[in-house]
Design a protein around this motif. Sequence first.
Motif, PDB file in Angstrom:
ATOM      1  N   LEU A 231     106.339  -1.535   4.842  1.00  0.00           N
ATOM      2  CA  LEU A 231     105.954  -0.610   3.781  1.00  0.00           C
ATOM      3  C   LEU A 231     104.445  -0.598   3.524  1.00  0.00           C
ATOM      4  CD1 LEU A 231     108.705  -0.711   1.032  1.00  0.00           C
ATOM      5  CD2 LEU A 231     108.205   1.066   2.691  1.00  0.00           C
ATOM      6  N   GLU A 232     103.653  -0.978   4.512  1.00  0.00           N
ATOM      7  CA  GLU A 232     102.207  -0.969   4.304  1.00  0.00           C
ATOM      8  C   GLU A 232     101.727   0.447   3.978  1.00  0.00           C
ATOM      9  OE1 GLU A 232      99.816  -2.834   7.348  1.00  0.00           O
ATOM     10  OE2 GLU A 232      98.201  -3.024   5.882  1.00  0.00           O
ATOM     11  N   TRP A 233     102.361   1.417   4.623  1.00  0.00           N
ATOM     12  CA  TRP A 233     101.969   2.815   4.395  1.00  0.00           C
ATOM     13  C   TRP A 233     102.202   3.235   2.938  1.00  0.00           C
ATOM     14  CZ3 TRP A 233     105.665   6.206   2.687  1.00  0.00           C
ATOM     15  CH2 TRP A 233     106.983   5.792   2.811  1.00  0.00           C
ATOM     16  N   ALA A 234     103.284   2.698   2.316  1.00  0.00           N
ATOM     17  CA  ALA A 234     103.579   3.051   0.919  1.00  0.00           C
ATOM     18  C   ALA A 234     102.499   2.492  -0.003  1.00  0.00           C
ATOM     19  CB  ALA A 234     104.950   2.522   0.522  1.00  0.00           C
ATOM     20  N   TYR A 235     101.995   1.329   0.353  1.00  0.00           N
ATOM     21  CA  TYR A 235     100.916   0.715  -0.431  1.00  0.00           C
ATOM     22  C   TYR A 235      99.648   1.570  -0.345  1.00  0.00           C
ATOM     23  CZ  TYR A 235      98.052  -3.132  -2.238  1.00  0.00           C
ATOM     24  OH  TYR A 235      97.218  -3.917  -2.997  1.00  0.00           O
ATOM     25  N   ARG A 236      99.367   2.036   0.882  1.00  0.00           N
ATOM     26  CA  ARG A 236      98.190   2.922   1.076  1.00  0.00           C
ATOM     27  C   ARG A 236      98.372   4.211   0.267  1.00  0.00           C
ATOM     28  NH1 ARG A 236      93.847   2.922   2.058  1.00  0.00           N
ATOM     29  NH2 ARG A 236      93.340   4.104   3.915  1.00  0.00           N
ATOM     30  N   LEU A 237      99.612   4.692   0.256  1.00  0.00           N
ATOM     31  CA  LEU A 237      99.901   5.927  -0.484  1.00  0.00           C
ATOM     32  C   LEU A 237      99.621   5.733  -1.979  1.00  0.00           C
ATOM     33  CD1 LEU A 237     101.162   8.787  -0.585  1.00  0.00           C
ATOM     34  CD2 LEU A 237     103.391   7.711  -0.786  1.00  0.00           C
ATOM     35  N   LEU A 238     100.023   4.572  -2.517  1.00  0.00           N
ATOM     36  CA  LEU A 238      99.800   4.308  -3.940  1.00  0.00           C
ATOM     37  C   LEU A 238      98.313   4.129  -4.245  1.00  0.00           C
ATOM     38  CD1 LEU A 238     102.736   1.854  -4.713  1.00  0.00           C
ATOM     39  CD2 LEU A 238     102.533   4.251  -5.386  1.00  0.00           C
ATOM     40  N   GLN A 239      97.580   3.587  -3.262  1.00  0.00           N
ATOM     41  CA  GLN A 239      96.143   3.375  -3.479  1.00  0.00           C
ATOM     42  C   GLN A 239      95.381   4.682  -3.559  1.00  0.00           C
ATOM     43  OE1 GLN A 239      95.429   0.851  -0.086  1.00  0.00           O
ATOM     44  NE2 GLN A 239      94.782  -0.843  -1.385  1.00  0.00           N
ATOM     45  N   GLU A 240      95.707   5.617  -2.647  1.00  0.00           N
ATOM     46  CA  GLU A 240      94.975   6.887  -2.600  1.00  0.00           C
ATOM     47  C   GLU A 240      95.967   8.046  -2.465  1.00  0.00           C
ATOM     48  OE1 GLU A 240      91.132   6.820  -0.206  1.00  0.00           O
ATOM     49  OE2 GLU A 240      92.180   5.114   0.640  1.00  0.00           O
ATOM     50  N   PRO A 241      96.770   8.283  -3.531  1.00  0.00           N
ATOM     51  CA  PRO A 241      97.827   9.306  -3.389  1.00  0.00           C
ATOM     52  C   PRO A 241      97.281  10.684  -3.049  1.00  0.00           C
ATOM     53  CG  PRO A 241      97.667   8.509  -5.673  1.00  0.00           C
ATOM     54  CD  PRO A 241      96.775   7.654  -4.853  1.00  0.00           C
ATOM     55  N   GLY A 242      96.132  11.044  -3.648  1.00  0.00           N
ATOM     56  CA  GLY A 242      95.570  12.376  -3.427  1.00  0.00           C
ATOM     57  C   GLY A 242      95.274  12.649  -1.966  1.00  0.00           C
ATOM     58  N   ARG A 243      94.788  11.601  -1.242  1.00  0.00           N
ATOM     59  CA  ARG A 243      94.394  11.776   0.154  1.00  0.00           C
ATOM     60  C   ARG A 243      95.557  11.495   1.108  1.00  0.00           C
ATOM     61  NH1 ARG A 243      91.074   9.263   4.325  1.00  0.00           N
ATOM     62  NH2 ARG A 243      91.317   7.163   3.521  1.00  0.00           N
ATOM     63  N   MET A 244      96.475  10.617   0.671  1.00  0.00           N
ATOM     64  CA  MET A 244      97.473  10.108   1.618  1.00  0.00           C
ATOM     65  C   MET A 244      98.840  10.805   1.559  1.00  0.00           C
ATOM     66  SD  MET A 244      96.006   7.821   3.387  1.00  0.00           S
ATOM     67  CE  MET A 244      94.515   6.861   3.400  1.00  0.00           C
ATOM     68  N   TRP A 245      99.121  11.566   0.507  1.00  0.00           N
ATOM     69  CA  TRP A 245     100.497  12.070   0.360  1.00  0.00           C
ATOM     70  C   TRP A 245     100.903  12.927   1.542  1.00  0.00           C
ATOM     71  CZ3 TRP A 245     102.032  17.182   0.122  1.00  0.00           C
ATOM     72  CH2 TRP A 245     101.021  18.125  -0.084  1.00  0.00           C
ATOM     73  N   ARG A 246      99.968  13.761   2.002  1.00  0.00           N
ATOM     74  CA  ARG A 246     100.313  14.652   3.108  1.00  0.00           C
ATOM     75  C   ARG A 246     100.587  13.840   4.382  1.00  0.00           C
ATOM     76  NH1 ARG A 246      99.172  20.151   3.661  1.00  0.00           N
ATOM     77  NH2 ARG A 246      97.843  20.117   1.828  1.00  0.00           N
ATOM     78  N   ARG A 247      99.712  12.825   4.589  1.00  0.00           N
ATOM     79  CA  ARG A 247      99.818  12.002   5.792  1.00  0.00           C
ATOM     80  C   ARG A 247     101.180  11.303   5.861  1.00  0.00           C
ATOM     81  NH1 ARG A 247      95.513   7.233   7.153  1.00  0.00           N
ATOM     82  NH2 ARG A 247      94.077   8.960   7.104  1.00  0.00           N
ATOM     83  N   TYR A 248     101.623  10.762   4.721  1.00  0.00           N
ATOM     84  CA  TYR A 248     102.836   9.949   4.763  1.00  0.00           C
ATOM     85  C   TYR A 248     104.099  10.713   4.355  1.00  0.00           C
ATOM     86  CZ  TYR A 248      99.636   6.068   5.395  1.00  0.00           C
ATOM     87  OH  TYR A 248      98.675   5.241   5.882  1.00  0.00           O
ATOM     88  N   LEU A 249     104.038  11.437   3.254  1.00  0.00           N
ATOM     89  CA  LEU A 249     105.276  12.050   2.754  1.00  0.00           C
ATOM     90  C   LEU A 249     105.712  13.212   3.627  1.00  0.00           C
ATOM     91  CD1 LEU A 249     104.791  11.836  -1.109  1.00  0.00           C
ATOM     92  CD2 LEU A 249     105.907  10.255   0.463  1.00  0.00           C
ATOM     93  N   ILE A 250     104.733  13.928   4.195  1.00  0.00           N
ATOM     94  CA  ILE A 250     105.102  15.007   5.120  1.00  0.00           C
ATOM     95  C   ILE A 250     105.034  14.484   6.552  1.00  0.00           C
ATOM     96  CG2 ILE A 250     104.431  17.292   5.991  1.00  0.00           C
ATOM     97  CD1 ILE A 250     103.634  17.992   3.166  1.00  0.00           C
TER      98      ILE A 250
END
Length: 462
Positions: free
Chosen positions: A407-426
């Motif tokens: 779940l390292e990616w989920a941690y990155r998502l929480l750190q920078e949701p604005g930049r990371m949501w597209r990368r991970y959630l989509i």
Amino acid sequence: MRRQELRIPGPLGQRRRGRWRLAVQRAWVPIGRFLVDALPRAIDIVLALLVLLLTSPLLLLRVVASLLQVRRPFEFDVLLGRYRSPIHRLRFAGRGPLRGLAVWFSVLKGDLAIVGPRPLTPTEAAAVPMSDAVRFLVRPGLVSPFRVRSKVGIAHVEETALDRDFVYQQSVRGDLGLAARSLVGDLLGGGGGELEAPPMLNFFGIPILNTTMAETVDWLMDVSAPGAPVQQVAFVNPDCLNIAWGHTEYRAALLAAERVLPDGIGIHIGCRMQGVALRENVNGTDLFPLLCAAAAEQGRSLYLLGARPGIAQAAAENMQRRYSGLRIAGTRDGYFAPAEARDVVEAINASGADILLVAFGVPRQDLWLQEHRDALRPAVRMGVGGLFDFYSGRIPRAPVWMREIGLEWAYRLLQEPGRMWRRYLIGNPLFLYRVWRQGLNPERFELPPGAGTADTTPGAAT
Ligand code: UDP
């Protein structure tokens, strides 16, 4: 008089009333020790009973099958347990499924714990040096810290070191966490020991070397000798592969790289979907400290290019503090104008670095390395993403327990949701969808001729 007497200090400076307290405290020590020891055991017994109870119909069928086949219900391995005493790891006799279920009887009996270092054979145990003998102070377990990490391909630390830490830091909470992470690892497909691990993985026609961290570090040392031929290295995760899907230049840069390495849990899951095993998650972030240690030992120098001003320098200083003798030939931030690129290349060449790490993010770093391939002198060049941000301390890395369940990616998502949501959630579901589509149309994604032949035996520089 009596009151006064009570206030007279005792021989060790305590008052008499204090002696009572001390006596109670002393009595508490063995009780506390007993509880510390008994609680995990009690949990093991309760869970083992629960598993045996819930699976009792299957157990019964299995016993009958074993009796019919070989006229005895159990077989066992003799291993060494707590205090090196011989223990039996049970399995059902004969052939067929569910043989391993019998191991819960070994847990119930107390030969094995649910969580603990791997039980060793007498030969393996004889080879354990005195410095690591603490592992025999606890019951061996079905789930070991090394096994949990192996399942998601991040067992980059030696098993003995993990076992030692486990013994010193063991707690009921820690054990339950490890057992839960082991279950998650199983849900993610486990270590894949039964699957074939091809030398080269194929995601969307891009060849990714199926190798290990240790082999990669050895290879990097082999190929970074001054004057050695150019080796361009890229690490790819699902986000990179999604970009490569539609970005012709980036795809070409990956195809031109000498080695593309598998980064992250997404590749692990993708491999499972393809029915193959990923040997290890060889990501840049875990590789970096190992590379620094090996470079310090073998006298190779590094140049760190990229990230915000001051970050590469801070990462360099941190690593030099950790690995004495590490040579950092130079550092430079990654925010320069295209017109300055020539000066940057010259500065790198003048530094005499053997290994260049470029952290501009994907795809920029790989395109930049490809563009300046002929002008650059370091033998090894790697694109390493946000690596310097972690090692400078600018961005904290996900805790180990999160990495152990992928779940390292989920941690990155929480750190920078604005930049990371597209990368991970989509990006993550899109990647898995594309892997599925590749499975339907494998001929559309064949590897280029010649890929899949890299020799990853230690010391074999390709
Ligand atoms: N970066 C840079 N120059 C740029 C844009 C980005 O040096 O023009 C750096 C940025 O500061 C960060 C890294 O590139 O340190 C990219 O980080 P990211 O988390 O996107 O990396 P990835 O997730 O691709 O590994």
